[in-house]
Scaffold this motif. Structure first.
Motif, PDB file in Angstrom:
ATOM      1  N   CYS A  78     -28.445-105.738  17.336  1.00  0.00           N
ATOM      2  CA  CYS A  78     -27.133-106.506  18.088  1.00  0.00           C
ATOM      3  C   CYS A  78     -27.547-107.180  19.159  1.00  0.00           C
ATOM      4  CB  CYS A  78     -25.998-105.542  18.588  1.00  0.00           C
ATOM      5  SG  CYS A  78     -25.704-104.095  17.029  1.00  0.00           S
ATOM      6  N   SER A 121     -15.035 -98.507  18.394  1.00  0.00           N
ATOM      7  CA  SER A 121     -14.379 -98.085  17.358  1.00  0.00           C
ATOM      8  C   SER A 121     -13.580 -96.722  17.519  1.00  0.00           C
ATOM      9  CB  SER A 121     -15.334 -97.888  16.160  1.00  0.00           C
ATOM     10  OG  SER A 121     -16.550 -96.895  16.218  1.00  0.00           O
ATOM     11  N   HIS A 148     -18.671-104.223  18.696  1.00  0.00           N
ATOM     12  CA  HIS A 148     -18.881-102.519  18.504  1.00  0.00           C
ATOM     13  C   HIS A 148     -19.098-101.903  19.898  1.00  0.00           C
ATOM     14  CE1 HIS A 148     -18.926-101.883  14.093  1.00  0.00           C
ATOM     15  NE2 HIS A 148     -19.449-103.075  14.194  1.00  0.00           N
ATOM     16  N   GLU A 162     -15.760 -96.810  12.821  1.00  0.00           N
ATOM     17  CA  GLU A 162     -16.586 -97.511  12.088  1.00  0.00           C
ATOM     18  C   GLU A 162     -17.822 -97.500  12.879  1.00  0.00           C
ATOM     19  OE1 GLU A 162     -17.508-102.041  10.966  1.00  0.00           O
ATOM     20  OE2 GLU A 162     -15.521-101.440  10.953  1.00  0.00           O
ATOM     21  N   ARG A 163     -19.087 -97.081  12.235  1.00  0.00           N
ATOM     22  CA  ARG A 163     -20.405 -96.860  13.069  1.00  0.00           C
ATOM     23  C   ARG A 163     -21.243 -97.962  12.539  1.00  0.00           C
ATOM     24  NH1 ARG A 163     -21.938 -92.086  16.012  1.00  0.00           N
ATOM     25  NH2 ARG A 163     -20.097 -91.052  16.626  1.00  0.00           N
ATOM     26  N   VAL A 164     -22.165 -98.406  13.436  1.00  0.00           N
ATOM     27  CA  VAL A 164     -23.318 -99.224  13.205  1.00  0.00           C
ATOM     28  C   VAL A 164     -24.658 -98.272  12.982  1.00  0.00           C
ATOM     29  CG1 VAL A 164     -24.869-101.008  14.130  1.00  0.00           C
ATOM     30  CG2 VAL A 164     -22.401-100.954  14.642  1.00  0.00           C
ATOM     31  N   LEU A 182     -12.612-106.668  16.045  1.00  0.00           N
ATOM     32  CA  LEU A 182     -13.089-105.438  16.482  1.00  0.00           C
ATOM     33  C   LEU A 182     -13.255-104.428  15.279  1.00  0.00           C
ATOM     34  CD1 LEU A 182     -10.322-104.676  19.204  1.00  0.00           C
ATOM     35  CD2 LEU A 182     -12.615-105.348  19.477  1.00  0.00           C
ATOM     36  N   PRO A 183     -14.189-103.369  15.407  1.00  0.00           N
ATOM     37  CA  PRO A 183     -14.474-102.708  14.400  1.00  0.00           C
ATOM     38  C   PRO A 183     -13.239-101.775  13.941  1.00  0.00           C
ATOM     39  CG  PRO A 183     -15.584-101.668  16.237  1.00  0.00           C
ATOM     40  CD  PRO A 183     -15.198-103.099  16.571  1.00  0.00           C
ATOM     41  N   ARG A 219     -18.112 -97.134  22.973  1.00  0.00           N
ATOM     42  CA  ARG A 219     -17.912 -97.055  21.580  1.00  0.00           C
ATOM     43  C   ARG A 219     -16.603 -97.728  21.281  1.00  0.00           C
ATOM     44  NH1 ARG A 219     -21.007 -95.439  17.107  1.00  0.00           N
ATOM     45  NH2 ARG A 219     -22.151 -93.721  18.518  1.00  0.00           N
ATOM     46  N   LYS A 244     -18.838-108.232  15.082  1.00  0.00           N
ATOM     47  CA  LYS A 244     -17.862-107.490  15.637  1.00  0.00           C
ATOM     48  C   LYS A 244     -18.389-106.975  17.004  1.00  0.00           C
ATOM     49  CE  LYS A 244     -15.824-105.819  11.159  1.00  0.00           C
ATOM     50  NZ  LYS A 244     -15.705-104.682  10.392  1.00  0.00           N
ATOM     51  N   GLU A 285     -10.519 -97.636  18.875  1.00  0.00           N
ATOM     52  CA  GLU A 285      -9.669 -98.476  18.222  1.00  0.00           C
ATOM     53  C   GLU A 285      -8.087 -98.301  18.162  1.00  0.00           C
ATOM     54  OE1 GLU A 285      -7.709-100.731  15.033  1.00  0.00           O
ATOM     55  OE2 GLU A 285      -8.200 -98.605  14.924  1.00  0.00           O
ATOM     56  N   CYS A 338     -22.359-106.656  16.934  1.00  0.00           N
ATOM     57  CA  CYS A 338     -23.143-106.283  15.810  1.00  0.00           C
ATOM     58  C   CYS A 338     -22.485-106.621  14.516  1.00  0.00           C
ATOM     59  CB  CYS A 338     -23.481-104.651  15.699  1.00  0.00           C
ATOM     60  SG  CYS A 338     -23.769-103.845  17.055  1.00  0.00           S
TER      61      CYS A 338
END
Length: 254
Positions: A148, A229, A209, A140-142, A135-136, A227, A207, A232, A204
């Motif tokens: 993805c 992250s 995401h 944490e952002r993409v 997991l992110p 989302r 991970k 998390e 992505c």
């Protein structure tokens, strides 16, 4: 038109139905190349009788699966290690869900906080066909434009681009940028199949995401994913509670 009327008129909520996962514009994957994929078989009982519906999910540790909150029902069986869910493959592991926890702020109308964590009755046997996915980290952002992958239930997948928030903010009045991801490719015709891939992961950079949540009824772009992250810290907290056997009350444990 009220926001509730707008939501119900324009969005196909991704409630599970009795179909295997499908992808629009996707491809068949190499068998067992997505060993984290989980297939959720959900027993539903109502006035007309008992039937099964289905959702996706993904293994995040040997005894825990992450999915969409709207997928969770009273009795769930998780199938791991599947490539063709119609066959009883030797690689498959069928494990009942002992407990689960739905995010306390989940809203079934807007699908805000559409995330649930499932505790398996026994640990999955980790092997070449069954593995968990990372997991992110928190928030944490993409990057916008990142490509993805979204898998159905193990056989098919599609590559989609992460968008900035504007397309989803324009289409979905209740879109929340902190807890949701806007994903899709406006010109490719590719998409998750709105009502049969809920709960599956958006992968992505190796991970998970995102979680397939909802989209539009009359077009394939854009789509909204939970989302991961953002949630998390909540996920980690629930995993600790699983370990300590201190789950909040849930239908399966009453």
């Amino acid at each position: 038109m009220t926001w509730l009327q707008e939501i119900t008129a324009n969005i196909i909520l991704t409630f599970p139905i009795s179909l295997p996962g499908r992808i629009i514009g996707g491809k068949v994957v190499v068998p067992h190349s997505r060993p984290y994929m989980a297939y959720l078989k959900i027993k539903v009982t109502n006035k007309t009788g008992t039937f099964h519906s289905y959702c996706g999910g993904f293994l995040i540790r040997p005894d825990a699966v992450l999915s969409a909150a709207h997928c969770v029902r009273v009795e769930v069986t998780v199938i791991l290690g599947a490539h063709n869910i119609r066959d009883e493959e030797e690689s498959q592991q069928r494990i009942s869900v002992r407990d689960w926890v739905i995010h306390p702020d989940y809203c079934p109308v807007t699908l805000h906080n559409d995330i649930a964590l499932l505790k398996l009755k026994k640990k999955a046997k980790i092997n070449e066909n069954v593995k968990f996915i990372s997991l992110p980290s928190s928030n944490e952002r993409v990057r916008t434009g990142t490509k993805c992958e979204v898998a159905g239930w193990g056989r098919t997948e599609v590559e989609l681009k992460v968008q900035n928030d504007k397309p989803c903010q324009k289409v979905f009045r209740r879109y929340q940028r902190r807890s949701m991801m806007c994903v899709g490719d406006q010109n490719s015709g590719k998409s998750t199949y709105k009502v049969s891939d809920p709960g599956g992961p958006l992968v992505c950079n190796q991970k998970a995401h995102g979680i397939v949540s909802y989209g539009m009824g009359h077009r394939v772009f854009p789509e909204v994913f939970t989302r991961v992250s953002y949630f998390e810290p909540w996920i980690r907290q629930q995993l600790r509670r699983f370990a300590l056997q201190e789950l909040p009350a849930s239908p399966s444990s009453q």
